[in-house]
Enzyme design. Structure first.
Site, mmCIF file in Angstrom:
data_model
loop_
_atom_site.group_PDB
_atom_site.id
_atom_site.type_symbol
_atom_site.label_atom_id
_atom_site.label_comp_id
_atom_site.label_asym_id
_atom_site.label_seq_id
_atom_site.Cartn_x
_atom_site.Cartn_y
_atom_site.Cartn_z
ATOM 1 N N ARG A 15 -7.319 -1.509 -5.895
ATOM 2 C CA ARG A 15 -6.788 -3.070 -6.120
ATOM 3 C C ARG A 15 -7.461 -3.558 -7.208
ATOM 4 O O ARG A 15 -6.979 -4.142 -8.311
ATOM 5 C CB ARG A 15 -6.756 -4.113 -4.912
ATOM 6 C CG ARG A 15 -5.612 -3.831 -3.977
ATOM 7 C CD ARG A 15 -5.442 -2.458 -3.448
ATOM 8 N NE ARG A 15 -4.269 -2.254 -2.484
ATOM 9 C CZ ARG A 15 -4.561 -2.455 -1.406
ATOM 10 N NH1 ARG A 15 -5.742 -2.416 -0.817
ATOM 11 N NH2 ARG A 15 -3.432 -2.297 -0.117
ATOM 12 N N ASP A 54 -4.172 3.573 -4.237
ATOM 13 C CA ASP A 54 -3.506 2.789 -3.537
ATOM 14 C C ASP A 54 -2.292 2.500 -4.400
ATOM 15 O O ASP A 54 -2.099 2.905 -5.342
ATOM 16 C CB ASP A 54 -4.126 1.456 -3.083
ATOM 17 C CG ASP A 54 -3.571 1.114 -1.683
ATOM 18 O OD1 ASP A 54 -2.369 0.730 -1.607
ATOM 19 O OD2 ASP A 54 -4.622 0.996 -0.700
ATOM 20 N N HIS A 108 1.013 3.912 0.843
ATOM 21 C CA HIS A 108 0.073 3.527 -0.466
ATOM 22 C C HIS A 108 0.156 4.557 -1.279
ATOM 23 O O HIS A 108 -1.116 4.861 -1.864
ATOM 24 C CB HIS A 108 -1.129 3.282 0.499
ATOM 25 C CG HIS A 108 -1.452 2.099 1.254
ATOM 26 N ND1 HIS A 108 -1.230 0.795 0.864
ATOM 27 C CD2 HIS A 108 -1.523 1.699 2.631
ATOM 28 C CE1 HIS A 108 -1.085 0.023 1.738
ATOM 29 N NE2 HIS A 108 -1.470 0.476 2.987
ATOM 30 N N ASP A 148 -2.641 4.574 7.186
ATOM 31 C CA ASP A 148 -2.122 3.039 7.576
ATOM 32 C C ASP A 148 -0.426 2.743 6.730
ATOM 33 O O ASP A 148 -0.355 3.415 5.779
ATOM 34 C CB ASP A 148 -3.283 2.063 7.386
ATOM 35 C CG ASP A 148 -3.466 2.290 5.679
ATOM 36 O OD1 ASP A 148 -3.311 3.260 4.973
ATOM 37 O OD2 ASP A 148 -3.752 1.109 5.260
ATOM 38 N N GLU A 149 -0.142 1.788 7.550
ATOM 39 C CA GLU A 149 0.807 1.106 6.790
ATOM 40 C C GLU A 149 1.844 1.968 6.183
ATOM 41 O O GLU A 149 2.238 1.669 4.901
ATOM 42 C CB GLU A 149 0.422 0.046 5.763
ATOM 43 C CG GLU A 149 -0.632 -1.039 6.628
ATOM 44 C CD GLU A 149 -1.254 -2.034 5.834
ATOM 45 O OE1 GLU A 149 -1.567 -3.059 6.366
ATOM 46 O OE2 GLU A 149 -1.764 -1.637 4.679
ATOM 47 N N TRP A 171 -8.945 -0.420 12.873
ATOM 48 C CA TRP A 171 -8.994 -1.680 11.967
ATOM 49 C C TRP A 171 -8.099 -2.945 12.365
ATOM 50 O O TRP A 171 -8.358 -3.956 12.450
ATOM 51 C CB TRP A 171 -8.635 -1.178 10.612
ATOM 52 C CG TRP A 171 -7.189 -1.056 10.343
ATOM 53 C CD1 TRP A 171 -6.321 0.155 10.567
ATOM 54 C CD2 TRP A 171 -6.005 -1.861 9.859
ATOM 55 N NE1 TRP A 171 -5.278 0.329 10.364
ATOM 56 C CE2 TRP A 171 -4.821 -1.243 9.965
ATOM 57 C CE3 TRP A 171 -6.048 -2.955 9.453
ATOM 58 C CZ2 TRP A 171 -3.722 -1.547 9.389
ATOM 59 C CZ3 TRP A 171 -4.875 -3.554 8.992
ATOM 60 C CH2 TRP A 171 -3.689 -2.746 8.856
ATOM 61 N N TYR A 175 -13.887 -7.342 8.358
ATOM 62 C CA TYR A 175 -13.281 -7.531 7.207
ATOM 63 C C TYR A 175 -13.718 -8.522 6.399
ATOM 64 O O TYR A 175 -13.619 -9.625 6.577
ATOM 65 C CB TYR A 175 -11.674 -7.560 7.473
ATOM 66 C CG TYR A 175 -10.757 -6.279 7.610
ATOM 67 C CD1 TYR A 175 -11.430 -5.397 8.214
ATOM 68 C CD2 TYR A 175 -9.879 -6.350 7.036
ATOM 69 C CE1 TYR A 175 -10.772 -3.944 8.182
ATOM 70 C CE2 TYR A 175 -9.008 -5.063 6.914
ATOM 71 C CZ TYR A 175 -9.500 -4.125 7.670
ATOM 72 O OH TYR A 175 -8.880 -2.840 7.618
ATOM 73 N N ASP A 192 -13.221 -9.123 3.389
ATOM 74 C CA ASP A 192 -12.230 -9.756 2.283
ATOM 75 C C ASP A 192 -11.793 -11.340 3.025
ATOM 76 O O ASP A 192 -11.091 -12.188 2.317
ATOM 77 C CB ASP A 192 -11.027 -9.017 2.217
ATOM 78 C CG ASP A 192 -10.380 -8.271 3.194
ATOM 79 O OD1 ASP A 192 -10.975 -8.417 4.401
ATOM 80 O OD2 ASP A 192 -9.179 -8.149 2.937
ATOM 81 N N TRP A 225 -11.703 -5.172 1.097
ATOM 82 C CA TRP A 225 -10.561 -4.801 0.241
ATOM 83 C C TRP A 225 -10.548 -5.784 -0.888
ATOM 84 O O TRP A 225 -11.119 -7.156 -0.631
ATOM 85 C CB TRP A 225 -9.254 -4.950 1.182
ATOM 86 C CG TRP A 225 -9.256 -4.208 2.387
ATOM 87 C CD1 TRP A 225 -9.780 -4.458 3.795
ATOM 88 C CD2 TRP A 225 -8.713 -2.765 2.434
ATOM 89 N NE1 TRP A 225 -9.497 -3.412 4.410
ATOM 90 C CE2 TRP A 225 -9.074 -2.463 3.593
ATOM 91 C CE3 TRP A 225 -8.494 -1.856 1.364
ATOM 92 C CZ2 TRP A 225 -8.589 -0.965 4.132
ATOM 93 C CZ3 TRP A 225 -7.998 -0.779 1.694
ATOM 94 C CH2 TRP A 225 -8.216 -0.292 3.133
ATOM 95 N N THR A 226 -9.997 -5.684 -1.885
ATOM 96 C CA THR A 226 -10.212 -6.302 -3.311
ATOM 97 C C THR A 226 -9.149 -6.890 -3.894
ATOM 98 O O THR A 226 -9.139 -7.171 -5.124
ATOM 99 C CB THR A 226 -10.986 -5.621 -4.154
ATOM 100 O OG1 THR A 226 -10.262 -4.363 -4.649
ATOM 101 C CG2 THR A 226 -12.195 -5.157 -3.672
ATOM 102 N N GLU A 227 -7.954 -6.992 -2.963
ATOM 103 C CA GLU A 227 -6.584 -7.777 -3.748
ATOM 104 C C GLU A 227 -7.095 -9.027 -4.422
ATOM 105 O O GLU A 227 -6.690 -9.118 -5.684
ATOM 106 C CB GLU A 227 -5.572 -8.071 -2.528
ATOM 107 C CG GLU A 227 -4.870 -7.174 -1.890
ATOM 108 C CD GLU A 227 -5.416 -6.419 -0.777
ATOM 109 O OE1 GLU A 227 -6.588 -6.472 -0.607
ATOM 110 O OE2 GLU A 227 -4.746 -5.991 0.008
HETATM 111 C C1 ACM Z 1 -6.002 -1.554 6.327
HETATM 112 O O1 ACM Z 1 -6.834 -2.614 6.327
HETATM 113 N N1 ACM Z 1 -4.652 -1.428 5.758
HETATM 114 C C2 ACM Z 1 -6.583 0.020 6.907
#
Ligand code: ACM
Ligand code: ZN
Length: 567
Positions: A168, A197, A267, A330-331, A403, A428, A430, A478-480
């Site tokens: 990100r 990603d 992703h 994931d997702e 997670w 987390y 972030d 995570w670095t959004e």
């Molecule tokens: C995640 O935080 N989507 C693994």
């Protein structure tokens, strides 16, 4: 000599100059047992005697490198133990990563049975020195005085991880190394590198050059939390294979394994932008400029998708020798798979049907996971996946990263799968670190003050017989909304210190008040080392310069003014 078994309160010892000095024992993570005694030892030479039974002398060398830095002298092997020198013993009865460290007025003796054991003894010793000596070595102009103590230490968990999202936002190799060096300072041993990603691909591919040319760059980034915005500033980059190999070697010297992640089959929009034939609709696609969960994912109905994944994983395994490869999972929305003729054909051919609480699309994701697991298995590698891979029918041998809370890890362990706990609620990084959000830089959300991380108990809810499957704990960053090195460090420190006690210390050895007192020395260390950190423990909140949104540049400022954005 009078021995006092301490509970990490303060100790008084006579410094080399003969003056009594009060020194808190502030090693983090707290060692399993510390017995402080009167007196101190001043490190003056880098002479050492190493038991010839120590086969792998590299751990000793790593230890002595630190001593050489502190003393400004070259490490020199001697033939027999001597007063004032270091002595290294091999103790085969000690577990992997376990060590003992004895400091007496006559010298320092270390016993271990592994590279990391010797290394961790040196990390403990470094933290027993004044912070200035640890950071500046002999140029501090201070004496390297260590309190006399007997330390016996070993970790609670074998897997002690930290995850960094370099997709990100892209962080330089120097910043990645700075992170890894701080992980080593807290005895973490696994760096999980999130390299791909929707918004960027960071792993140089020689087989698929469009990944470097197209997938690595996005044409802008959304502004603050306005999902319909785009700052229009091209952003990206990738790490060359040589650079990543260098990181692996650097981390290895610090006792840290690098586990790369290629997040699949979701992703993957950045890949689809370069190779649209790997998607269900064929595109066109663009590297994503906003955050969230994309509906466009890899098409597992097409063989070309697996050819691509195998090609990339071939290259990945050349760069990263880790036993585990993280394959994401994931997702992954199934919308496209439900409509795609190739996916429908694949599901039919495999005889996949809804039932037993699973959809046929979830089973199709299991099929992807299993094929990749088998492929990596031929290379002697094992997979880790986010907890979604548990949905459906997972093949034995996979490790689950929990997670979405701890339930995935609990379920996995009960089913006999190994699991690593990384629940958003506790680790987390972030998430916001205080409730004073107006003073904090922009964050993804959540509320994760340091004491919450500290008080995480990874076995809660895990039946005793399944606890052996909990390999350890990891924090995810995570670095959004994190675009600068300063902001990245601000989110990680000192929460990484708290994390390390969850990973390393037996529950009976944890004590938040002791931890907070010890953190004062770590604050000094951060200041001296040029590490940005959250000062909440010391009554201050905020990151100077980040009052504006996390992503800031001249173009962005101009764009914001021109477009009248506010947040
Ligand atoms: C995640 O935080 N989507 C693994
Ligand atoms: Zn498809």
């Amino acid at each position: 000599m009078k021995k006092i078994v301490i509970l990490f309160t303060t100790c008084i010892f006579a410094a080399a100059c003969g003056k009594a000095v009060t020194v808190p024992f502030s090693v983090i993570p707290a060692p399993a047992s510390v017995s402080l005694s009167d007196g101190s030892f001043t490190i003056k030479t880098a002479d050492y005697y190493a038991d010839p039974a120590i086969k792998d002398m590299e751990g000793v060398s790593a230890f002595m490198e630190k001593v050489a830095f502190v003393t400004g002298r070259q490490a020199k092997a001697i033939d027999a133990p001597a007063a004032g020198a270091f002595t290294f013993n091999l103790n085969p009865a000690l577990a992997d990563e376990e060590y003992t460290l004895d400091v007496t007025p006559q010298g320092i003796t270390v016993s271990a049975n592994s590279y990391n054991g010797f290394l961790y003894a040196s990390v403990t010793l470094a933290q027993m020195l004044p912070a200035k000596v640890q950071v500046q070595g002999q140029s501090s102009g201070m004496k390297a005085v260590v309190p006399c103590a007997s330390v016996k230490d070993k970790p609670r968990f074998a897997y002690r991880g930290f995850h960094l999202d370099c997709a990100r936002h892209f962080f330089s190799i120097d910043e990645v190394k700075k992170f890894i060096s701080q992980m080593a300072n807290y005895k973490l041993n696994t760096f999980h590198w999130h390299l791909t990603d929707d918004q960027g691909w960071r792993f140089e591919s020689k087989k698929y050059p469009r990944l470097n040319e197209i997938s690595a760059y996005r044409e802008g980034t959304m502004i603050a939390k306005d999902f319909s915005s785009n700052d229009g500033v091209r952003y990206g980059g990738y790490y060359t294979q040589e650079e990543m190999k260098d990181v692996v070697a650097y981390a290895g010297k610090l006792g840290i394994t690098v586990i790369p992640e290629i997040d699949l089959p979701g992703h993957m929009v950045a890949v689809l932008a370069a190779y649209p034939e790997l998607g269900c609709t064929g595109g066109p696609y663009e590297v994503w400029t906003r955050w969230g969960i994309a509906k466009d994912v890899l098409c597992p109905g097409k063989e070309v998708t697996f050819e691509f994944l195998e090609g990339i994983l071939d290259e990945l395994c050349e760069v990263f020798p880790s036993e585990y490869i993280h394959i994401g999972g994931d997702e992954c929305p199934k919308d496209r798979w439900k409509e795609c003729p190739d996916c429908l054909k694949r599901m039919k051919g495999l005889g996949l049907k809804d039932g037993n609480g699973h959809t046929k699309e979830q089973l199709l994701q299991n099929y992807v996971t299993k094929r990749i697991q088998d492929f990596l298995g031929t290379k002697g590698r094992k997979i880790i996946g986010w907890d979604e891979i548990l949905e459906g029918e997972l093949a034995p041998g996979a490790t689950i990263m929990s997670w979405r809370g701890v339930n995935g890890g609990i379920e996995a362990s009960k089913k006999g799968f190994d699991a690593i706990m990384t629940p958003g609620t506790y680790v987390y990084f972030d998430y916001f670190q205080s409730q004073e959000r107006d003073k904090e830089p922009l964050a993804i959300g959540g509320n994760l003050p340091i004491d919450k991380t500290y008080n995480f108990e990874p076995f809660d809810g895990v039946p005793e017989e399944a606890q052996k499957h909990i390999l350890g704990v990891q924090a995810n960053l995570w670095t959004e909304y994190i675009a600068t090195d300063e902001h990245l460090e601000y989110m990680a420190f000192p929460r990484m210190a708290a994390l390390s006690e969850v990973q390393w210390c037996a529950p009976a050895n944890k004590d938040y008040e002791r931890f907070k007192a010890a953190a004062d020395r770590h604050k000094e260390y951060y200041e001296l080392s040029g590490i940005t950190y959250h000062k909440g423990l010391w009554g201050e909140i905020g990151l100077p310069g980040s009052e504006q949104p996390a992503r800031s540049s001249e173009e962005l400022e101009k764009y914001l003014q021109e477009n009248n954005f506010s947040w």
